[in-house]
Design a protein around this motif. Structure first.
Motif, PDB file in Angstrom:
ATOM      1  N   VAL A   2       0.839  -1.190   0.000  1.00 36.17           N
ATOM      2  CA  VAL A   2       0.000   0.000   0.000  1.00 36.17           C
ATOM      3  C   VAL A   2       0.881   1.249   0.000  1.00 36.17           C
ATOM      4  O   VAL A   2       1.814   1.355   0.786  1.00 36.17           O
ATOM      5  N   GLN A   3       0.551   2.169  -0.875  1.00 44.10           N
ATOM      6  CA  GLN A   3       1.297   3.425  -0.935  1.00 44.10           C
ATOM      7  C   GLN A   3       0.328   4.595  -1.014  1.00 44.10           C
ATOM      8  O   GLN A   3      -0.692   4.521  -1.699  1.00 44.10           O
ATOM      9  N   LEU A   4       0.674   5.655  -0.320  1.00 49.27           N
ATOM     10  CA  LEU A   4      -0.066   6.912  -0.381  1.00 49.27           C
ATOM     11  C   LEU A   4       0.938   8.009  -0.689  1.00 49.27           C
ATOM     12  O   LEU A   4       1.964   8.116  -0.003  1.00 49.27           O
ATOM     13  N   VAL A   5       0.629   8.798  -1.684  1.00 50.97           N
ATOM     14  CA  VAL A   5       1.545   9.864  -2.091  1.00 50.97           C
ATOM     15  C   VAL A   5       0.773  11.176  -2.130  1.00 50.97           C
ATOM     16  O   VAL A   5      -0.173  11.320  -2.902  1.00 50.97           O
ATOM     17  N   GLU A   6       1.204  12.112  -1.288  1.00 49.58           N
ATOM     18  CA  GLU A   6       0.586  13.436  -1.271  1.00 49.58           C
ATOM     19  C   GLU A   6       1.344  14.373  -2.201  1.00 49.58           C
ATOM     20  O   GLU A   6       2.554  14.224  -2.404  1.00 49.58           O
ATOM     21  N   SER A   7       0.622  15.336  -2.717  1.00 50.88           N
ATOM     22  CA  SER A   7       1.242  16.395  -3.518  1.00 50.88           C
ATOM     23  C   SER A   7       0.389  17.642  -3.418  1.00 50.88           C
ATOM     24  O   SER A   7      -0.761  17.591  -2.952  1.00 50.88           O
ATOM     25  N   GLY A   8       0.961  18.759  -3.842  1.00 50.13           N
ATOM     26  CA  GLY A   8       0.188  19.996  -3.898  1.00 50.13           C
ATOM     27  C   GLY A   8       0.504  21.013  -2.825  1.00 50.13           C
ATOM     28  O   GLY A   8      -0.053  22.109  -2.821  1.00 50.13           O
ATOM     29  N   GLY A  26      -2.030  -0.084  -4.416  1.00 54.29           N
ATOM     30  CA  GLY A  26      -1.579  -1.291  -3.746  1.00 54.29           C
ATOM     31  C   GLY A  26      -2.594  -1.954  -2.834  1.00 54.29           C
ATOM     32  O   GLY A  26      -2.228  -2.791  -2.001  1.00 54.29           O
ATOM     33  N   PHE A  27      -3.892  -1.608  -2.970  1.00 57.16           N
ATOM     34  CA  PHE A  27      -4.896  -2.279  -2.151  1.00 57.16           C
ATOM     35  C   PHE A  27      -6.173  -2.459  -2.957  1.00 57.16           C
ATOM     36  O   PHE A  27      -6.406  -1.772  -3.945  1.00 57.16           O
ATOM     37  N   THR A  28      -7.017  -3.420  -2.482  1.00 54.92           N
ATOM     38  CA  THR A  28      -8.274  -3.725  -3.170  1.00 54.92           C
ATOM     39  C   THR A  28      -9.437  -3.752  -2.191  1.00 54.92           C
ATOM     40  O   THR A  28     -10.340  -4.574  -2.301  1.00 54.92           O
ATOM     41  N   LEU A  29      -9.410  -2.893  -1.216  1.00 59.48           N
ATOM     42  CA  LEU A  29     -10.483  -2.835  -0.223  1.00 59.48           C
ATOM     43  C   LEU A  29     -11.766  -2.293  -0.811  1.00 59.48           C
ATOM     44  O   LEU A  29     -11.742  -1.437  -1.694  1.00 59.48           O
ATOM     45  N   ASP A  30     -12.899  -2.777  -0.319  1.00 61.31           N
ATOM     46  CA  ASP A  30     -14.191  -2.218  -0.696  1.00 61.31           C
ATOM     47  C   ASP A  30     -14.591  -1.065   0.220  1.00 61.31           C
ATOM     48  O   ASP A  30     -15.209  -0.099  -0.220  1.00 61.31           O
ATOM     49  N   ASP A  31     -14.274  -1.187   1.495  1.00 57.49           N
ATOM     50  CA  ASP A  31     -14.665  -0.179   2.476  1.00 57.49           C
ATOM     51  C   ASP A  31     -13.431   0.366   3.181  1.00 57.49           C
ATOM     52  O   ASP A  31     -12.638  -0.386   3.739  1.00 57.49           O
ATOM     53  N   TYR A  32     -13.335   1.667   3.170  1.00 52.26           N
ATOM     54  CA  TYR A  32     -12.206   2.302   3.836  1.00 52.26           C
ATOM     55  C   TYR A  32     -12.504   3.774   4.027  1.00 52.26           C
ATOM     56  O   TYR A  32     -13.447   4.323   3.455  1.00 52.26           O
ATOM     57  N   ALA A  97      -4.015   9.504   4.967  1.00 53.18           N
ATOM     58  CA  ALA A  97      -3.902   8.196   5.594  1.00 53.18           C
ATOM     59  C   ALA A  97      -5.110   7.340   5.230  1.00 53.18           C
ATOM     60  O   ALA A  97      -6.195   7.863   4.952  1.00 53.18           O
ATOM     61  N   LEU A  98      -4.898   6.042   5.266  1.00 51.08           N
ATOM     62  CA  LEU A  98      -5.923   5.056   4.891  1.00 51.08           C
ATOM     63  C   LEU A  98      -6.316   4.225   6.093  1.00 51.08           C
ATOM     64  O   LEU A  98      -5.445   3.639   6.759  1.00 51.08           O
ATOM     65  N   ALA A  99      -7.611   4.174   6.364  1.00 53.33           N
ATOM     66  CA  ALA A  99      -8.153   3.323   7.424  1.00 53.33           C
ATOM     67  C   ALA A  99      -8.892   2.171   6.758  1.00 53.33           C
ATOM     68  O   ALA A  99      -9.984   2.371   6.207  1.00 53.33           O
ATOM     69  N   GLN A 109      -6.670   8.315  14.975  1.00 54.75           N
ATOM     70  CA  GLN A 109      -5.457   7.999  14.232  1.00 54.75           C
ATOM     71  C   GLN A 109      -5.080   6.525  14.340  1.00 54.75           C
ATOM     72  O   GLN A 109      -4.386   5.992  13.474  1.00 54.75           O
ATOM     73  N   ASP A 110      -5.556   5.855  15.369  1.00 52.79           N
ATOM     74  CA  ASP A 110      -5.274   4.424  15.512  1.00 52.79           C
ATOM     75  C   ASP A 110      -5.982   3.591  14.443  1.00 52.79           C
ATOM     76  O   ASP A 110      -5.600   2.451  14.173  1.00 52.79           O
ATOM     77  N   ASP A 111      -7.029   4.136  13.854  1.00 50.16           N
ATOM     78  CA  ASP A 111      -7.738   3.421  12.781  1.00 50.16           C
ATOM     79  C   ASP A 111      -6.984   3.497  11.455  1.00 50.16           C
ATOM     80  O   ASP A 111      -7.242   2.706  10.549  1.00 50.16           O
ATOM     81  N   TYR A 112      -6.097   4.463  11.347  1.00 53.04           N
ATOM     82  CA  TYR A 112      -5.395   4.702  10.084  1.00 53.04           C
ATOM     83  C   TYR A 112      -4.083   3.937  10.079  1.00 53.04           C
ATOM     84  O   TYR A 112      -3.154   4.251  10.828  1.00 53.04           O
ATOM     85  N   VAL A 113      -4.029   2.935   9.230  1.00 51.08           N
ATOM     86  CA  VAL A 113      -2.900   2.006   9.223  1.00 51.08           C
ATOM     87  C   VAL A 113      -1.788   2.472   8.291  1.00 51.08           C
ATOM     88  O   VAL A 113      -0.604   2.269   8.566  1.00 51.08           O
ATOM     89  N   TYR A 114      -2.187   3.075   7.180  1.00 51.11           N
ATOM     90  CA  TYR A 114      -1.213   3.461   6.159  1.00 51.11           C
ATOM     91  C   TYR A 114      -1.187   4.977   6.034  1.00 51.11           C
ATOM     92  O   TYR A 114      -2.237   5.623   6.003  1.00 51.11           O
ATOM     93  N   TRP A 115       0.034   5.519   5.928  1.00 52.04           N
ATOM     94  CA  TRP A 115       0.223   6.963   5.906  1.00 52.04           C
ATOM     95  C   TRP A 115       1.136   7.349   4.748  1.00 52.04           C
ATOM     96  O   TRP A 115       2.056   6.618   4.376  1.00 52.04           O
ATOM     97  N   GLY A 116       0.872   8.545   4.220  1.00 49.54           N
ATOM     98  CA  GLY A 116       1.771   9.102   3.227  1.00 49.54           C
ATOM     99  C   GLY A 116       2.956   9.773   3.903  1.00 49.54           C
ATOM    100  O   GLY A 116       3.055   9.816   5.134  1.00 49.54           O
TER     101      GLY A 116
END
Length: 125
Positions: A2-8, A26-32, A97-99, A109-116
């Motif tokens: 899983v990747q998160l990339v911020e810009s701007g 990098g993920f195939t989640l239905d709910d997030y 971030a992705l929860a 913030q504990d729900d958010y597992v992946y961060w940019g």
């Protein structure tokens, strides 16, 4: 992976606008949930806004309500944060971030597992 990339991010005068983007892969989640957080120097990281994929519900912190707008293109796995009427106190590093497996609004913030890696926003007075 899983990747998160911020810009701007960037430097803007007070009253100006910026649009942040968060591209996810990098993920195939239905709910997030996708959240935007920020951390100013010498301050704790705080929640700014989030959107839930299941129904598009959104949340805004009181400090940004009416000035910031979160939008999402879940098909493209991209989330935006439009920031208008920026103030010097909005200066911070902004993170997305992705929860996973979340169907409710959350800024825990504990729900958010992946961060940019974060993008710097600086608002000059």
């Amino acid at each position: 992976e899983v990747q998160l990339v911020e810009s701007g991010g960037g430097l803007v005068q007070a009253g100006g606008s910026l649009r942040l983007s968060c591209s996810l892969s990098g993920f195939t989640l239905d709910d997030y949930a996708i959240g935007w957080f920020r951390q100013a120097p010498a301050k704790e990281r705080e929640g700014v806004s989030c959107v839930v994929s299941s129904d598009g519900r959104t949340y805004y912190a009181d400090s940004v309500k009416g000035r910031f707008t979160i939008t999402s293109d879940f098909a493209k796995k991209t989330v935006y944060l439009q920031m208008n009427s920026l103030k010097p106190e909005d200066t911070a590093v902004y993170y997305c971030a992705l929860a996973p497996d979340i169907v409710v609004i959350t800024m825990d913030q504990d729900d958010y597992v992946y961060w940019g890696q974060g993008t710097q926003v600086t608002v000059s007075s």
